[in-house]
Design a protein around this motif. Structure first.
Motif, PDB file in Angstrom:
ATOM      1  N   HIS A 299      46.201  26.377 -21.794  1.00 54.81           N
ATOM      2  CA  HIS A 299      47.467  26.545 -22.504  1.00 54.81           C
ATOM      3  C   HIS A 299      47.847  28.023 -22.624  1.00 54.81           C
ATOM      4  O   HIS A 299      49.016  28.380 -22.491  1.00 54.81           O
ATOM      5  N   THR A 300      46.847  28.858 -22.858  1.00 56.75           N
ATOM      6  CA  THR A 300      47.110  30.299 -22.886  1.00 56.75           C
ATOM      7  C   THR A 300      47.619  30.772 -21.531  1.00 56.75           C
ATOM      8  O   THR A 300      48.586  31.535 -21.441  1.00 56.75           O
ATOM      9  N   LEU A 301      46.965  30.307 -20.468  1.00 63.14           N
ATOM     10  CA  LEU A 301      47.392  30.668 -19.114  1.00 63.14           C
ATOM     11  C   LEU A 301      48.801  30.168 -18.841  1.00 63.14           C
ATOM     12  O   LEU A 301      49.595  30.849 -18.169  1.00 63.14           O
ATOM     13  N   LYS A 302      49.125  29.006 -19.367  1.00 62.48           N
ATOM     14  CA  LYS A 302      50.476  28.461 -19.210  1.00 62.48           C
ATOM     15  C   LYS A 302      51.523  29.435 -19.742  1.00 62.48           C
ATOM     16  O   LYS A 302      52.554  29.682 -19.103  1.00 62.48           O
ATOM     17  N   HIS A 303      51.292  30.000 -20.933  1.00 60.52           N
ATOM     18  CA  HIS A 303      52.246  30.950 -21.516  1.00 60.52           C
ATOM     19  C   HIS A 303      52.430  32.164 -20.610  1.00 60.52           C
ATOM     20  O   HIS A 303      53.556  32.639 -20.405  1.00 60.52           O
ATOM     21  N   ILE A 304      51.329  32.668 -20.076  1.00 54.79           N
ATOM     22  CA  ILE A 304      51.395  33.854 -19.213  1.00 54.79           C
ATOM     23  C   ILE A 304      52.187  33.556 -17.946  1.00 54.79           C
ATOM     24  O   ILE A 304      53.058  34.332 -17.528  1.00 54.79           O
ATOM     25  N   LEU A 305      51.895  32.425 -17.327  1.00 57.31           N
ATOM     26  CA  LEU A 305      52.592  32.046 -16.096  1.00 57.31           C
ATOM     27  C   LEU A 305      54.070  31.787 -16.343  1.00 57.31           C
ATOM     28  O   LEU A 305      54.924  32.144 -15.510  1.00 57.31           O
ATOM     29  N   ALA A 306      54.405  31.165 -17.472  1.00 62.79           N
ATOM     30  CA  ALA A 306      55.809  30.882 -17.789  1.00 62.79           C
ATOM     31  C   ALA A 306      56.591  32.179 -17.990  1.00 62.79           C
ATOM     32  O   ALA A 306      57.747  32.292 -17.555  1.00 62.79           O
ATOM     33  N   ALA A 307      55.966  33.161 -18.643  1.00 68.23           N
ATOM     34  CA  ALA A 307      56.627  34.457 -18.828  1.00 68.23           C
ATOM     35  C   ALA A 307      56.840  35.137 -17.472  1.00 68.23           C
ATOM     36  O   ALA A 307      57.892  35.748 -17.232  1.00 68.23           O
ATOM     37  N   LEU A 308      55.864  35.030 -16.587  1.00 68.45           N
ATOM     38  CA  LEU A 308      56.011  35.589 -15.240  1.00 68.45           C
ATOM     39  C   LEU A 308      57.138  34.896 -14.475  1.00 68.45           C
ATOM     40  O   LEU A 308      57.862  35.545 -13.710  1.00 68.45           O
TER      41      LEU A 308
END
Length: 248
Positions: free
Chosen positions: A221-230
């Motif tokens: 879920h943390t990785l999801k936030h990073i990828l979505a911002a990218l």
């Protein structure tokens, strides 16, 4: 006609399968660590990328409009405002997970999805169509989230069917539009980058526990936030480069 048929089929499927419920363990994220007095620390602070991209986009648009379609000029800053809203909404939600804060999280996400969707329609299909669709689809999107929350309050497991359309329809339509209506003046490759990152977001989200167990540091879920911002940054880069090109 293909796009219209797909929209009708998805709408009928949403009605047929309604109510669509989110999983019972939806709020049980893998990373529950308390750091610096902040619960679910990494799921909270990983939202900062949304804030950064939103502020960069608003600043750039203020100095030089990123709108390649003047008819939808207000939709471009709205997209960046939605990213800032996603930062606040998602941060609050992960601090205090629950239906109400999840509603506050989903509303700006919905606004961002629909703004981008209508901008792409305006760029590739018709500026008039994109502009005509924006306000009605924004209203539908926000009401779909409110409807989910109200039904959740009533029986504890809200109906996500209308909201599912908000995410599903653009994700199916956008790559088809990019493929069927190529336009070298538009930032097609950056939209494709953003779509690819969104797919990775959904994979990471579905592998929340597995990734956390594998790394012991970062959850899906943390990785999801990073990828979505990218993904949001890819859209920003595409608009920036597109407005620098001579159009003709």
């Amino acid at each position: 006609m293909l796009l219209i048929v797909i929209a009708l089929i998805l709408g009928l499927l949403a009605i047929y399968f309604s109510p669509i419920r989110q999983s019972r363990n939806f709020y049980d994220y893998a990373d529950q660590r308390l750091l610096l007095g902040i619960p679910h620390f990494w799921n909270v602070v990983s939202n900062v990328g949304f804030l950064v991209v939103g502020l960069i986009g608003l600043k750039k648009n203020h100095h030089h409009s990123l709108a390649s379609e003047p008819a939808l000029s207000f939709a471009y800053p709205l997209f960046f405002v939605s990213l800032i809203g996603a930062f606040w909404g998602s941060s609050l939600y992960h601090l205090l997970p629950g239906p109400f804060t999840l509603m506050l999280d989903r509303i700006p996400i919905t606004i961002g999805f629909i703004s981008l969707y209508c901008i792409i329609i305006a760029q590739y299909l018709s500026p008039k169509l994109g502009k005509a669709m924006l306000l009605p689809t924004l209203a539908y999107g926000v009401l779909s989230v409110i409807y989910w929350y109200m039904t959740d309050v009533i029986d504890g497991r809200g109906d996500m069917a209308p909201y599912v359309l908000v995410q599903l329809l653009p994700i199916i339509h956008i790559p088809l539009i990019l493929w069927l209506y190529p336009n070298r003046n538009n930032p097609t490759q950056y939209y494709l980058y953003a779509l690819g990152l969104y797919v990775l977001c959904k994979i990471a989200e579905s592998k929340d526990d597995e990734l956390y167990q594998l790394t012991s540091q970062i959850s899906g879920h943390t990785l999801k936030h990073i990828l979505a911002a990218l993904a949001g940054y890819c859209v920003y880069q595409g608009w920036t480069k597109s407005t620098k090109k001579p159009h003709g």
